[in-house]
Design an enzyme around this catalytic site. Structure first.
Site, mmCIF file in Angstrom:
data_model
loop_
_atom_site.group_PDB
_atom_site.id
_atom_site.type_symbol
_atom_site.label_atom_id
_atom_site.label_comp_id
_atom_site.label_asym_id
_atom_site.label_seq_id
_atom_site.Cartn_x
_atom_site.Cartn_y
_atom_site.Cartn_z
ATOM 1 N N LYS A 269 0.570 -1.204 0.121
ATOM 2 C CA LYS A 269 0.040 -0.083 -0.105
ATOM 3 C C LYS A 269 0.815 1.232 -0.082
ATOM 4 C CE LYS A 269 -4.146 -1.793 -0.021
ATOM 5 N NZ LYS A 269 -4.548 -2.667 0.924
ATOM 6 N N LYS B 177 -3.596 -11.855 -8.937
ATOM 7 C CA LYS B 177 -5.302 -12.333 -8.659
ATOM 8 C C LYS B 177 -6.144 -11.100 -9.119
ATOM 9 C CE LYS B 177 -5.507 -9.841 -4.395
ATOM 10 N NZ LYS B 177 -6.557 -9.317 -3.311
ATOM 11 N N LYS C 202 -10.790 -5.851 -6.680
ATOM 12 C CA LYS C 202 -11.604 -4.811 -6.947
ATOM 13 C C LYS C 202 -10.681 -3.458 -7.554
ATOM 14 C CE LYS C 202 -14.822 -5.561 -3.142
ATOM 15 N NZ LYS C 202 -13.647 -5.548 -2.051
HETATM 16 P P1 ADP Z 1 -10.382 -7.016 -2.928
HETATM 17 O O1 ADP Z 1 -9.073 -7.753 -2.672
HETATM 18 O O2 ADP Z 1 -10.980 -7.261 -4.187
HETATM 19 O O3 ADP Z 1 -10.494 -5.589 -2.595
HETATM 20 P P2 ADP Z 1 -11.330 -7.734 -0.106
HETATM 21 O O4 ADP Z 1 -10.070 -7.044 0.289
HETATM 22 O O5 ADP Z 1 -12.584 -6.719 0.114
HETATM 23 O O6 ADP Z 1 -11.282 -7.823 -1.869
HETATM 24 O O7 ADP Z 1 -11.584 -9.169 0.181
HETATM 25 C C1 ADP Z 1 -12.836 -9.600 0.512
HETATM 26 C C2 ADP Z 1 -12.506 -11.348 0.368
HETATM 27 O O8 ADP Z 1 -12.283 -11.905 -0.821
HETATM 28 C C3 ADP Z 1 -11.464 -11.852 1.203
HETATM 29 O O9 ADP Z 1 -11.715 -12.990 1.767
HETATM 30 C C4 ADP Z 1 -10.428 -12.028 0.227
HETATM 31 O O10 ADP Z 1 -9.538 -13.174 0.655
HETATM 32 C C5 ADP Z 1 -11.079 -12.644 -1.018
HETATM 33 N N1 ADP Z 1 -10.772 -12.395 -2.239
HETATM 34 C C6 ADP Z 1 -10.323 -11.080 -2.809
HETATM 35 N N2 ADP Z 1 -9.937 -11.268 -4.153
HETATM 36 C C7 ADP Z 1 -9.796 -12.674 -4.295
HETATM 37 C C8 ADP Z 1 -9.195 -13.433 -5.459
HETATM 38 N N3 ADP Z 1 -8.631 -13.079 -6.507
HETATM 39 N N4 ADP Z 1 -9.015 -14.892 -5.241
HETATM 40 C C9 ADP Z 1 -9.757 -15.403 -4.047
HETATM 41 N N5 ADP Z 1 -10.056 -14.860 -2.966
HETATM 42 C C10 ADP Z 1 -10.087 -13.356 -3.079
#
Ligand code: ADP
Length: 335
Positions: free
Chosen positions: A117, A199, A202
């Site tokens: 970050k 991966k 969002k």
């Molecule tokens: P992001 O990374 O998209 O901002 P969050 O941090 O809000 O998402 O994560 C919400 C949930 O989704 C968490 O449990 C995270 O481990 C899961 N998650 C997010 N991206 C992935 C991914 N590409 N593969 C598997 N799980 C994911």
């Protein structure tokens, strides 16, 4: 007297920083739905966490409502679980403060997500970013949860939450069980992005991420643009971009489809255009009904309000007990 075993407690959250995507679904939401009948579940929309990176907070309201609607459209039942907004449960902030006294600045600075970050937003390295793992630990420990359904990217944060739990217990007295990442005995999920690396997320490349709100057309376009290899020699190791496509196919298509393309790949006769078409249609069939349901829920103000109020009430009941136990253990109780 009932001999029923007390159910294990489950806790997890998703940040309202944008639309949900396939990674969120297969890494998190799918497991929420699978767990809701057999466990005592607390699921939240992590709006306070979103403040560490979100500049335009006026967007929060829309994002929170969408994330809630999408979770429910995926099958989460607010009558079976406590589904709430983090900021509606102020006990979270109270436990966060108490845990901050046990967190060392040095260890927080070493967290890989903090370093990432700092690289991404050097102009806004706020203390909230540094203490993100403390707030996450507070979310989980607030309900004395032991099972945390999350994707692979969150494994390390869970380790930190366990450290805080055992540090608190060691210093003040036994209050918190240790929480573990949970995926029904399988490895934690990591849904790859469509651009061949990393991966789905969002906040990163929107063309490489499939959202639950994407139209059929958008899905087809994104999949058609996904990276593959240029043929390669049969027998050479599979490039990451192609392995990622197979992984995605596995999630949304039938076993027979996966087997056909696996055999074609091995024989060197694979046609990526055909594979992508299958993948796109698999995603369209999977996402279409969720998208439509989510839109209807999102427009139902009275229903969403009821969900939020009911969720906050259940979450606060559990949180208040934990805060009292924590204060008693620390010695913050004088009357
Ligand atoms: P992001 O990374 O998209 O901002 P969050 O941090 O809000 O998402 O994560 C919400 C949930 O989704 C968490 O449990 C995270 O481990 C899961 N998650 C997010 N991206 C992935 C991914 N590409 N593969 C598997 N799980 C994911």
């Amino acid at each position: 007297m009932s001999m029923e075993k007390k159910k294990d407690i489950v806790m997890s959250g998703i940040r309202p920083t944008g639309f949900l995507h396939l990674g969120n679904y297969f890494g998190a939401v799918r497991n929420y739905v699978r767990m809701q009948d057999s466990y005592t579940c607390y699921f939240m929309v992590a709006d306070l966490h979103a403040l560490t990176t979100l500049n335009e907070t006026r967007e929060l309201k829309g994002h929170v409502r969408r994330v809630m609607a999408e979770n429910i459209a995926c099958g989460l039942d607010p009558d079976k679980v406590a589904f709430y907004c983090q900021s509606h449960v102020p006990e979270t902030a109270e436990l966060y403060l108490l845990l901050n006294m046990l967190a060392y600045v040095g260890e927080l600075e070493k967290t890989p997500t903090f370093k990432d970050k700092v690289r991404l937003q050097p102009q806004n390295v706020n203390a909230g970013l540094l203490t993100y793992p403390v707030l996450m630990a507070a979310d989980i420990l607030l309900h004395r949860a032991t099972l945390v359904p999350v994707g692979k990217d969150q494994g390390q944060h869970l380790e930190i939450a366990r450290d805080f739990a055992s540090r608190f217990n060691g210093r003040y007295g036994e209050v918190f069980p240790e929480p573990y990442a949970f995926n029904f005995g399988e490895a934690l999920a990591k849904v790859p992005s469509l651009d061949g690396a990393g991966k789905m997320s969002k906040s990163e490349n929107q063309m490489a991420t499939i959202y639950l709100a994407d139209t059929d057309e958008a899905i087809r376009k994104k999949v058609a643009k996904a990276k593959t290899d240029s043929g390669g020699d049969p027998g050479s190791p599979m490039p990451e971009s192609v392995a990622n496509l197979f992984q995605l196919l596995q999630l949304v298509s039938g076993e027979d489809v996966v087997q056909k393309f696996t055999a074609d790949y091995a024989a060197g006769t694979i046609r990526y255009g055909d594979m992508k078409k299958e993948l796109a249609e698999g995603m369209v069939g999977f996402i279409g009904p969720i998208r439509e349901k989510a839109e209807a829920i999102q427009n139902d103000d009275a229903y969403l309000r009821r969900v939020m109020e009911q969720g906050a009430e259940k979450a606060r009941a559990s949180a208040k007990v934990t805060i009292q136990l924590s204060k008693d253990a620390i010695g913050l109780s004088y009357i």
